[in-house]
Design an enzyme around this catalytic site. Sequence first.
Site, PDB file in Angstrom:
ATOM      1  N   HIS A   1      75.935   7.917  35.404  1.00  0.00           N
ATOM      2  CA  HIS A   1      76.224   8.470  36.711  1.00  0.00           C
ATOM      3  C   HIS A   1      76.687   7.689  37.472  1.00  0.00           C
ATOM      4  O   HIS A   1      76.380   6.446  38.838  1.00  0.00           O
ATOM      5  CB  HIS A   1      74.218   7.996  37.652  1.00  0.00           C
TER       6      HIS A   1
ATOM      7  N   HIS B   1      70.387  14.832  41.661  1.00  0.00           N
ATOM      8  CA  HIS B   1      69.486  14.109  40.734  1.00  0.00           C
ATOM      9  C   HIS B   1      67.752  14.666  41.020  1.00  0.00           C
ATOM     10  O   HIS B   1      67.160  13.640  40.560  1.00  0.00           O
ATOM     11  CB  HIS B   1      69.685  13.095  40.263  1.00  0.00           C
TER      12      HIS B   1
ATOM     13  N   GLU C   1      69.805  18.939  36.379  1.00  0.00           N
ATOM     14  CA  GLU C   1      71.360  18.841  36.293  1.00  0.00           C
ATOM     15  C   GLU C   1      72.063  19.259  36.387  1.00  0.00           C
ATOM     16  O   GLU C   1      72.814  19.625  34.972  1.00  0.00           O
ATOM     17  CB  GLU C   1      71.698  17.000  36.404  1.00  0.00           C
TER      18      GLU C   1
HETATM   19  C1  BGC Z   1      70.258  11.044  32.094  1.00  0.00           C
HETATM   20  C2  BGC Z   1      69.003   9.892  31.621  1.00  0.00           C
HETATM   21  C3  BGC Z   1      68.344   9.421  32.392  1.00  0.00           C
HETATM   22  C4  BGC Z   1      68.124   9.751  33.492  1.00  0.00           C
HETATM   23  C5  BGC Z   1      67.373   9.125  34.232  1.00  0.00           C
HETATM   24  C6  BGC Z   1      69.393  11.506  33.338  1.00  0.00           C
HETATM   25  O1  BGC Z   1      70.441  12.136  33.972  1.00  0.00           O
HETATM   26  O2  BGC Z   1      70.346  12.319  31.670  1.00  0.00           O
HETATM   27  O3  BGC Z   1      69.329  10.270  31.110  1.00  0.00           O
HETATM   28  O4  BGC Z   1      67.361   8.372  32.484  1.00  0.00           O
HETATM   29  O5  BGC Z   1      69.079  10.785  34.203  1.00  0.00           O
HETATM   30  O6  BGC Z   1      68.092   8.116  34.652  1.00  0.00           O
END
Ligand code: BGC
Length: 387
Positions: free
Chosen positions: A143, A214, A352
Amino acid sequence: MLMKNLSILPVVGLALLAAGCQSEPSAPAAALGSIDTVALKRAYAGETEGKAVSIYFLRNAAQMQVAITNFGGRVVALQVPGKDGKPTDVVTGYNNLKDYLSQPEAYFGAIIGRYGNRIARGKFQLDGTTYQLAVNNGVNALHGGPKGFHNQVWDASQPDAHTLVLNYISKDGEEGYPGNLSVQVTYRLSEDNQLRIDYEATTDKKTIVNLTNHSYFNLNGDGDSTILDHVLTINADKFTPVDSTLIPTGILQDVKGTPFDFTTAKAIGKDIGASDAQLKNGLGYDHNFVLKPVATAGLREAAVVYSPNTGIQLTVLTTEPAIQFYSGNFLDGTLQGKSGKKYMHRSAFCLETQHYPDAPNQPSFPSTTLEPGKKYQTSTVYAFGKH
Ligand code: BGC
């Protein structure tokens, strides 16, 4: 143990201004159902590195309200009417900025960039040059890194009560990514309860981009203990299986005959406990679903999910080729949300919209490269209705 794969929020030097420093808005809290605009304005008024943090409200006449802060472009509250007409806040989040800064990072409601999801070992190559990103999720980058777009203060303007425009310039080298990237994200609320997000970006040097939002949803209402009762359809007959560090193996697997088949409506909890190597790797659903190809460009339906309790239904439409369905497996009751309740294991889910994880290292995946002179442009709609 605290959420296994969440990075700890870095100190971003945010100096919160004392409550009450801003002049009081006249909007009465009552007009916004359970969203107390006066309290939120106070609790989000701040400044970091000379940039003001605030909160903005989008409203329509159909009782939908959205609160967004320019700290990470985070949706902090999203209220829609259920089948009984009662306004219900259906996203996780905090009711003050301080909590986003002091709690471990779960990316609640945030704009994610420069690259959503994981890049193996935080490494990729462009034109023979290897770039090393911050590694913040086991051995991988997740991310956009610790100071990704979710932890930046965006410039905000609100041309009207339905629209919020956010701008951010990500400098060449920031979190290891090449090129100055100029990003604009526009949130728009329609009169028929659709929250549209338009993402645009340009660069002055070849780079990679994969932007998403998110938000974590619980359509029973924020703070409810589970999402396993929600009924989900995903318009995908393939998904990308992952290794034990959640990096795609590179193959596209048919969902047919597996717990990943959401081509017809199914409760999220129905197969989540099945003995399956992929569910084991993700600790549940945490996978990239490849949307069925369409002949024409533009928005298409990616997923539909509803709560049998409240009758609130969310339809996700997108121009993106894929969607990450994450069933909140790393939530473990550590974080306490705005309702005062703890976010328990699988008490919220994310859908997402995105390009595939680790695409820069997987030549068979759709490209995430952006070149100077080209414009990155994607759109996603969260459309709310009743079931
Ligand atoms: C990921 C997860 C992660 C979450 C929060 C999601 O987009 O795929 O693995 O734990 O985000 O970090």
